[in-house]
Design a protein around this motif. Structure first.
Motif, PDB file in Angstrom:
ATOM      1  N   TYR A  38     -51.087 -32.693 115.170  1.00 19.45           N
ATOM      2  CA  TYR A  38     -51.454 -32.908 113.774  1.00 19.45           C
ATOM      3  C   TYR A  38     -51.922 -34.339 113.571  1.00 19.45           C
ATOM      4  N   LYS A  39     -52.821 -34.503 112.605  1.00 15.11           N
ATOM      5  CA  LYS A  39     -53.154 -35.826 112.102  1.00 15.11           C
ATOM      6  C   LYS A  39     -52.508 -35.937 110.726  1.00 15.11           C
ATOM      7  N   HIS A  40     -51.390 -36.638 110.668  1.00 13.64           N
ATOM      8  CA  HIS A  40     -50.667 -36.789 109.412  1.00 13.64           C
ATOM      9  C   HIS A  40     -51.225 -37.996 108.656  1.00 13.64           C
ATOM     10  N   PRO A  41     -51.909 -37.790 107.531  1.00 12.24           N
ATOM     11  CA  PRO A  41     -52.402 -38.941 106.758  1.00 12.24           C
ATOM     12  C   PRO A  41     -51.238 -39.789 106.262  1.00 12.24           C
ATOM     13  N   THR A  42     -51.467 -41.089 106.203  1.00 14.78           N
ATOM     14  CA  THR A  42     -50.453 -42.003 105.696  1.00 14.78           C
ATOM     15  C   THR A  42     -51.010 -42.775 104.503  1.00 14.78           C
ATOM     16  N   MET A  43     -50.110 -43.286 103.688  1.00 17.12           N
ATOM     17  CA  MET A  43     -50.507 -44.086 102.538  1.00 17.12           C
ATOM     18  C   MET A  43     -49.605 -45.303 102.458  1.00 17.12           C
ATOM     19  N   ASN A  94     -55.907 -44.537  95.882  1.00 22.58           N
ATOM     20  CA  ASN A  94     -56.367 -43.150  95.711  1.00 22.58           C
ATOM     21  C   ASN A  94     -56.824 -42.493  97.003  1.00 22.58           C
ATOM     22  N   THR A  95     -56.850 -43.219  98.113  1.00 18.47           N
ATOM     23  CA  THR A  95     -57.279 -42.580  99.371  1.00 18.47           C
ATOM     24  C   THR A  95     -56.445 -43.088 100.529  1.00 18.47           C
ATOM     25  N   PRO A  96     -56.078 -42.211 101.453  1.00 17.04           N
ATOM     26  CA  PRO A  96     -55.399 -42.669 102.669  1.00 17.04           C
ATOM     27  C   PRO A  96     -56.416 -43.268 103.631  1.00 17.04           C
ATOM     28  N   THR A  97     -56.013 -44.307 104.350  1.00 18.53           N
ATOM     29  CA  THR A  97     -56.939 -44.946 105.285  1.00 18.53           C
ATOM     30  C   THR A  97     -56.468 -44.829 106.723  1.00 18.53           C
ATOM     31  N   ASN A  98     -55.241 -44.389 106.915  1.00 16.60           N
ATOM     32  CA  ASN A  98     -54.690 -44.290 108.261  1.00 16.60           C
ATOM     33  C   ASN A  98     -54.177 -42.878 108.509  1.00 16.60           C
ATOM     34  N   SER A  99     -53.916 -42.577 109.773  1.00 15.43           N
ATOM     35  CA  SER A  99     -53.282 -41.315 110.099  1.00 15.43           C
ATOM     36  C   SER A  99     -52.353 -41.534 111.277  1.00 15.43           C
TER      37      SER A  99
END
Length: 259
Positions: free
Chosen positions: A150-155, A139-144
């Motif tokens: 840009y800071k693109h969140p990753t999952m 339920n939450t991204p921990t990396n980017s």
């Protein structure tokens, strides 16, 4: 704009207290993904450039779809899939031009809702896979991934066989990039399962030719290593090769023939 995938202000990725997550969705008309394609079954492991491009739209059975075009090497662009982004669900769907009556399949889910959901991958050449898998979402991204301002969140998404009813043994895991696709490109989001061909996202640019993502090691805030799953058999089109079938298949980057 139709097809624009973005997270609303109520989402924690957009909240002021979470301003370290600078997120904008780029799955929209005009966006291009530049990809390196490596044939791992070739002893030379030569690299071919490929482009995935959203351009134009078409109404099919009362629903508006973006057209996804693919160009491989020096070849011409060919229509690979029809793409629809659901802004409310924050999901991406695809429809095969060869079988529009089959209906659309879910390809990405950026909703941040944890759980298990069925996903049908799009192969690296733009064709829809014949196989679907069960994906597990946190339920939450921990990396980017920091790139182009840009800071693109990753999952990280775990992949299970649909036959694994209790979700006990994941086949592998893949990294998705919010609003872009995966580290293998917009297509091939199930890349960790395919040992015959490797695709790697190099650049993403918008309709205005603005570069919003470039792949370089320095941009990764927290890298995620995803090993290729061994001993899984695939047909040459990237679909699973079942026990008892006859013909050529790929396993661990090598070609075999089952008589």
């Amino acid at each position: 704009m139709d097809g624009f995938l973005c997270i609303g202000a109520s989402n924690p990725l957009h909240a002021e207290s979470e301003s370290q997550w600078k997120y904008i969705g780029f799955i929209e008309p005009g966006t291009k993904w530049e990809i390196d394609v490596t044939d791992l079954t070739d002893s030379d492991a030569s690299v071919t450039k490929a482009i995935q491009w959203l351009d134009g739209s078409e109404e099919i059975n009362g629903t508006e779809y973006m057209k996804l075009w693919v160009k491989i090497g020096d070849g011409e662009y060919s229509l690979a899939s029809y793409i629809r982004c659901d802004r409310a669900e924050m999901c991406v769907y695809a429809l095969s031009p060869d079988d529009v009556d089959h209906g659309e399949c879910k390809n990405y889910d950026f909703s941040l809702i944890p759980g298990y959901r069925e996903i049908t991958p799009i192969n690296w050449d733009g064709t829809l896979s014949k196989d679907s898998y069960v994906y597990h979402f946190d339920n939450t991204p921990t990396n980017s991934w920091e790139s182009c301002g840009y800071k693109h969140p990753t999952m990280v998404v775990s992949i299970y066989s649909p036959d694994d009813a209790n979700h006990e043994s994941p086949l592998s895991s893949v990294t998705w990039i919010y609003g872009i696709g995966s580290q293998a490109g917009f297509l091939n989001q199930c890349y960790a399962l395919y040992s015959g061909v490797k695709t790697e996202l190099r650049k993403v640019s918008t309709d205005c030719s603005d570069v919003v993502f470039e792949n370089n090691a320095a941009g990764i805030t927290s890298a995620v290593e995803t090993p290729v799953v061994n001993n899984i058999k695939y047909r040459l089109d990237g679909t699973l090769f079942r026990d008892g079938e006859k013909g050529m298949y790929i396993m661990n980057g090598r070609k075999y023939i089952q008589n």
